[in-house]
Design an enzyme around this catalytic site. Structure first.
Site, PDB file in Angstrom:
ATOM      1  CG  ASN A   7      -1.842   1.135   1.318  1.00  0.00           C
ATOM      2  OD1 ASN A   7      -1.778   2.055   0.499  1.00  0.00           O
ATOM      3  ND2 ASN A   7      -2.716   1.115   2.302  1.00  0.00           N
ATOM      4  NE  ARG A  91      -6.046   1.949  -0.178  1.00  0.00           N
ATOM      5  CZ  ARG A  91      -5.960   3.122   0.424  1.00  0.00           C
ATOM      6  NH1 ARG A  91      -4.817   3.514   0.943  1.00  0.00           N
ATOM      7  NH2 ARG A  91      -7.001   3.913   0.502  1.00  0.00           N
ATOM      8  CD  GLU A 385      -9.009  -0.474   4.006  1.00  0.00           C
ATOM      9  OE1 GLU A 385      -8.514  -0.013   5.050  1.00  0.00           O
ATOM     10  OE2 GLU A 385      -9.362   0.221   3.058  1.00  0.00           O
TER      11      GLU A 385
END
Ligand code: AMP
Length: 398
Positions: A7, A91, A385
């Site tokens: 991410n 992500r 997530e």
């Protein structure tokens, strides 16, 4: 399958290595201050010590290289070699209208993500850097893109269309997109599971309340409406973001203060929300503490946040013609019993009541916070997530 989840922010890189067969996190951490000096944190699971050290990271390339070197380090590592990483899940914040689901990344996908950068100039370029770096360092591992906006691509045209001249949509794709999609998807699925509701016929509301906050109406397992828009500025009042506001007010302030458009955007994104109202903090723990000792503006900030949240929940119940279950998630949603209580108390008219004891839940606990005889169950569902991205990555490769 061992999946590395990446991410990337503009100056940071969060990572987790997840075994998708057991869903266990093998190691996780964060590279901060990339391009400045470099601070590296590494937390392997299994009792080994957490490592935090300064490490020179002029670009994301050094950061990813250091992550890989640490994961494969003979002493502190959790895998033997780079080849153990079966895939990398990235992500990606904005997928525009191009990405309604996760994809295997190739040059064409990178080009399209770059084209979406105009819609998320702070995030997408960083995501692309992370992807390109991983491709270079791990040429044999498939790279998967998981988009924050993808889950919301099921919104209907009358939900996502702004009431402005249609040409701006046609020319520039100006419309509502929504964010936190990975979290809303993950939590809504889990909510249906714990409530023993068939997702495909259900009407759910997910309140993702963190530093950024959004509410989503999930109808029959798909995003029907969500509170964020073209950018993550629309909707709820947030930690430092204004959420919904009359543009006329902005014009008025800009004229009075002689502010440039850039200054206005900075004010709306970084100096507004509960921080702006309270003049105290964007952290809800601080706000409740200050309110308890008589700080009226901290109290007002909490009132504004909760009131707008209640309005969104009410609006989505109307939009879906009912609701079967409600979930709270993320930092505030998982920890702040005061916010949850205020929302649920406004649903008493529907036969929904708070279980005061269960509502004390904190720190990542999955728990039902409505009373057993409530007409609709309300749950705290911790979001994850990274796990959702790892699952998507494994599913796509299978
Ligand atoms: P997130 O972006 O999901 O990490 O959420 C971060 C926010 O959660 C912080 O800014 C706090 O406002 C809030 N938060 C974290 N812990 C608590 C807590 N124990 N009580 C109330 N709010 C909390």
């Amino acid at each position: 399958m061992d999946v590395l989840v990446i991410n990337c922010g503009s100056s940071s890189l969060k990572y987790q290595l997840i075994d998708t067969d057991t869903e266990k996190v093998m190691a996780k951490g964060i590279c901060e201050r990339i391009g400045v000096d470099g601070l590296f944190t590494y937390k392997p699971t299994g009792g080994m010590a957490i490592k935090k050290a300064e490490f020179d990271m002029p670009t994301h390339t050094e950061a990813v290289q250091h992550v890989i070197d640490t994961l494969t380090d003979p002493e502190n590592g959790v895998i033997e070699s780079l080849d153990d990483i079966a895939a990398v899940g990235h992500r990606i914040v904005h997928g525009g209208e191009k990405f309604a689901e996760s994809v295997i990344i190739d040059d064409e996908v990178i080009k399209e993500v770059e084209e979406c950068s105009a819609l998320a100039p702070l995030h997408n370029p960083a995501n692309v850097i992370g992807i390109k770096t991983c491709m270079k360092l791990m040429p044999n591992a498939p790279q998967i893109g998981v988009f924050d906006t993808a889950f919301h691509q099921t919104m209907r045209d009358y939900v996502y269309t702004y009431a402005i001249p249609y040409e701006y949509y046609e020319k520039y794709k100006v419309r509502r997109y929504g964010f936190h999609g990975t979290s809303h998807s993950f939590v809504s699925k889990r909510l249906a599971e714990v409530c023993d509701i068939d997702l495909d016929t259900s009407k759910l509301i997910v309140c993702h309340l963190g530093g950024g906050a959004s509410v989503t109406a999930v109808y029959r397992g798909k995003s029907f409406d969500t509170s964020m828009g073209l950018t993550p500025l629309e909707g709820l009042a947030m930690g430092t973001r204004s959420g919904d506001i009359d543009i006329g007010a902005i014009n008025y302030i800009a004229e009075k203060e002689g502010m440039s458009f850039e200054e206005i955007m900075d004010m709306l994104n970084k100096k507004s929300g509960v921080l702006g109202i309270s003049g105290n903090s964007s952290d809800f723990r601080d706000l409740w503490n200050s309110r308890a000792v008589g700080d009226e503006r901290s109290g007002l900030a909490l009132d504004v946040f909760c009131y707008r949240l209640i309005k969104y929940v009410g609006a989505y119940i109307a939009a879906m013609n009912g609701v079967d279950a409600i979930a709270f998630t993320a930092g505030i949603g998982e920890n702040d019993e005061g916010v949850r209580q205020r929302v649920i108390d406004k649903l008493n008219y529907m036969g929904v009541f708070l279980d005061g004891e269960a509502n004390q839940a904190r720190y990542g606990k999955e728990v039902r916070i409505s009373t057993p005889d409530s007409k609709i169950p309300v749950w705290v569902i911790p979001t994850d997530e990274e796990l959702a991205i790892a699952r998507e990555t494994a599913a796509l490769l299978k």
